[in-house]
Design an enzyme around this catalytic site. Structure first.
Site, PDB file in Angstrom:
ATOM      1  N   ASN A  11     -11.613  46.689  10.711  1.00 48.61           N
ATOM      2  CA  ASN A  11     -10.911  47.747  11.457  1.00 48.61           C
ATOM      3  C   ASN A  11     -10.523  47.177  12.825  1.00 48.61           C
ATOM      4  O   ASN A  11     -11.387  46.946  13.660  1.00 48.61           O
ATOM      5  CB  ASN A  11     -11.851  48.959  11.608  1.00 48.61           C
ATOM      6  CG  ASN A  11     -11.265  50.024  12.507  1.00 48.61           C
ATOM      7  OD1 ASN A  11     -10.060  50.037  12.799  1.00 48.61           O
ATOM      8  ND2 ASN A  11     -12.112  50.946  12.946  1.00 48.61           N
ATOM      9  N   LYS A  13      -8.837  48.673  15.062  1.00 48.19           N
ATOM     10  CA  LYS A  13      -8.705  49.745  16.075  1.00 48.19           C
ATOM     11  C   LYS A  13      -7.393  49.567  16.841  1.00 48.19           C
ATOM     12  O   LYS A  13      -6.409  49.114  16.273  1.00 48.19           O
ATOM     13  CB  LYS A  13      -9.922  49.746  17.012  1.00 48.19           C
ATOM     14  CG  LYS A  13     -11.244  49.684  16.260  1.00 48.19           C
ATOM     15  CD  LYS A  13     -12.417  49.985  17.126  1.00 48.19           C
ATOM     16  CE  LYS A  13     -13.675  49.757  16.337  1.00 48.19           C
ATOM     17  NZ  LYS A  13     -14.865  50.302  16.983  1.00 48.19           N
ATOM     18  N   HIS A  98     -13.149  58.332  11.199  1.00 45.75           N
ATOM     19  CA  HIS A  98     -13.878  57.331  11.983  1.00 45.75           C
ATOM     20  C   HIS A  98     -14.503  58.045  13.180  1.00 45.75           C
ATOM     21  O   HIS A  98     -13.922  58.979  13.726  1.00 45.75           O
ATOM     22  CB  HIS A  98     -12.914  56.228  12.452  1.00 45.75           C
ATOM     23  CG  HIS A  98     -13.635  55.081  13.086  1.00 45.75           C
ATOM     24  ND1 HIS A  98     -14.074  55.119  14.389  1.00 45.75           N
ATOM     25  CD2 HIS A  98     -14.011  53.874  12.593  1.00 45.75           C
ATOM     26  CE1 HIS A  98     -14.683  53.977  14.665  1.00 45.75           C
ATOM     27  NE2 HIS A  98     -14.663  53.201  13.584  1.00 45.75           N
ATOM     28  N   GLU A 100     -14.672  57.435  16.170  1.00 43.85           N
ATOM     29  CA  GLU A 100     -13.824  57.533  17.375  1.00 43.85           C
ATOM     30  C   GLU A 100     -12.836  58.685  17.225  1.00 43.85           C
ATOM     31  O   GLU A 100     -12.502  59.353  18.203  1.00 43.85           O
ATOM     32  CB  GLU A 100     -13.123  56.188  17.624  1.00 43.85           C
ATOM     33  CG  GLU A 100     -14.112  55.161  18.164  1.00 43.85           C
ATOM     34  CD  GLU A 100     -13.819  53.722  17.778  1.00 43.85           C
ATOM     35  OE1 GLU A 100     -12.687  53.409  17.392  1.00 43.85           O
ATOM     36  OE2 GLU A 100     -14.757  52.903  17.860  1.00 43.85           O
ATOM     37  N   GLU A 167     -21.508  54.834   9.181  1.00 41.86           N
ATOM     38  CA  GLU A 167     -21.429  54.140  10.461  1.00 41.86           C
ATOM     39  C   GLU A 167     -22.199  54.927  11.516  1.00 41.86           C
ATOM     40  O   GLU A 167     -21.664  55.878  12.109  1.00 41.86           O
ATOM     41  CB  GLU A 167     -19.970  54.029  10.910  1.00 41.86           C
ATOM     42  CG  GLU A 167     -19.100  53.258   9.944  1.00 41.86           C
ATOM     43  CD  GLU A 167     -17.899  52.669  10.663  1.00 41.86           C
ATOM     44  OE1 GLU A 167     -17.792  51.438  10.702  1.00 41.86           O
ATOM     45  OE2 GLU A 167     -17.098  53.436  11.208  1.00 41.86           O
ATOM     46  N   GLY A 173     -19.777  49.191  18.052  1.00 34.98           N
ATOM     47  CA  GLY A 173     -19.280  48.537  19.257  1.00 34.98           C
ATOM     48  C   GLY A 173     -20.337  48.353  20.327  1.00 34.98           C
ATOM     49  O   GLY A 173     -20.030  48.056  21.474  1.00 34.98           O
ATOM     50  N   SER A 211     -21.568  47.166  14.342  1.00 35.00           N
ATOM     51  CA  SER A 211     -21.951  45.859  14.868  1.00 35.00           C
ATOM     52  C   SER A 211     -22.322  44.850  13.773  1.00 35.00           C
ATOM     53  O   SER A 211     -23.204  44.007  13.974  1.00 35.00           O
ATOM     54  CB  SER A 211     -23.081  45.989  15.900  1.00 35.00           C
ATOM     55  OG  SER A 211     -22.630  46.763  17.000  1.00 35.00           O
TER      56      SER A 211
END
Ligand code: PEP
Length: 247
Positions: A11, A13, A98, A100, A167, A173, A211
């Site tokens: 991904n 992003k 996701h 985010e 996730e 991240g 990660s």
């Protein structure tokens, strides 16, 4: 029962312009052609790169995912991108939910259910992302949160193909990875849910994301019910992405 083919999905992003995406492929392509990996490889670049990167990706066996889609089919939704547009640009998958999108753009499970419907109606395969926050994990609510995200967003799901990505938000991240044991336990819960919900629940690949990197990929991929990885930061570098594909 035959094991599922493992998947490594990257991904990007909101990173990598078209020229940077091309440079990434300049390095990835020879690696893939020489080694012919056993794992399926998916890349999720920004949607502006999809159509241009598609022919090169197809030629080296890499499938494309979009990072998001509109819930609506078409119409007066300025700035949105429909599933039909993503499909025409070469995407075979769409990331839905996701963390985010959930956190920064307030996407609810109800909206995600509509997006899942749009993805299925448009003939693509959704990669549904779920995961708990650190606070929810500390409160002992991680499993409950993840199962609720699954049941609410999949309430009316009528598709025949699905990928789920677990996730944990606190691992995305941050450099913090869930332990292989954390991943194993959550993936087992997700598998139980999927088997209860769909006759084909055993066939849904469940990816781990958070990660993931060359140094921890092998151990994560060795866990039962971990059918692959969704990789963010380490997928921006073709060398580390290739290393993960081949661990
Ligand atoms: C992600 O964005 O889905 C992700 C897992 O990111 P990272 O690997 O950087 O934690």
């Amino acid at each position: 029962m035959a094991a599922l083919q493992q998947i490594i999905a990257g991904n990007w992003k909101m990173n990598l312009t078209l020229s940077q995406g091309r440079e990434f492929l300049d390095k990835l392509e020879p690696g893939l052609k020489n080694k012919k990996p056993a794992r399926k490889v998916i890349l999720a670049p920004n949607f502006t790169l999809l159509a241009t990167l598609f022919p090169r990706c197809a030629a080296c066996g890499v499938e494309l995912a979009a990072q998001n889609c509109a819930a609506e089919e078409s119409g007066a939704f300025t700035g949105e991108t429909s599933v039909a547009m993503l499909k025409a640009a070469g995407a075979a998958y769409v990331l839905v939910g996701h963390s985010e999108r959930r956190q920064l753009f307030a996407e609810s499970d109800q909206l995600l259910a509509q997006k899942l419907h749009a993805v299925v109606a448009g003939g693509l395969t959704p990669i549904l992302c779920v995961g708990e926050t650190l606070e929810q994990r500390r409160q002992g609510a991680a499993v409950e949160v993840v199962l609720r995200q699954l049941s609410d967003s999949l309430m009316d799901f009528s598709g025949a193909r699905l990928i789920v990505a677990y996730e944990p938000v606190w691992a995305i991240g941050t450099g913090e990875t869930a332990t292989p044991e954390d991943a194993r336990l959550m993936h087992a819960e997700i598998r139980r849910f999927l088997q209860g919900r769909f006759a084909w629940g055993q066939d849904v690949p469940i990816l781990y994301g958070g990660s993931a990197k060359p140094g921890n990929a092998a151990e994560l991929l060795a866990q039962p019910e971990v059918d692959g990885l969704l990789v963010g930061g380490a997928a921006l570098n073709p060398d580390s992405f290739l290393e993960i594909i081949e661990v």
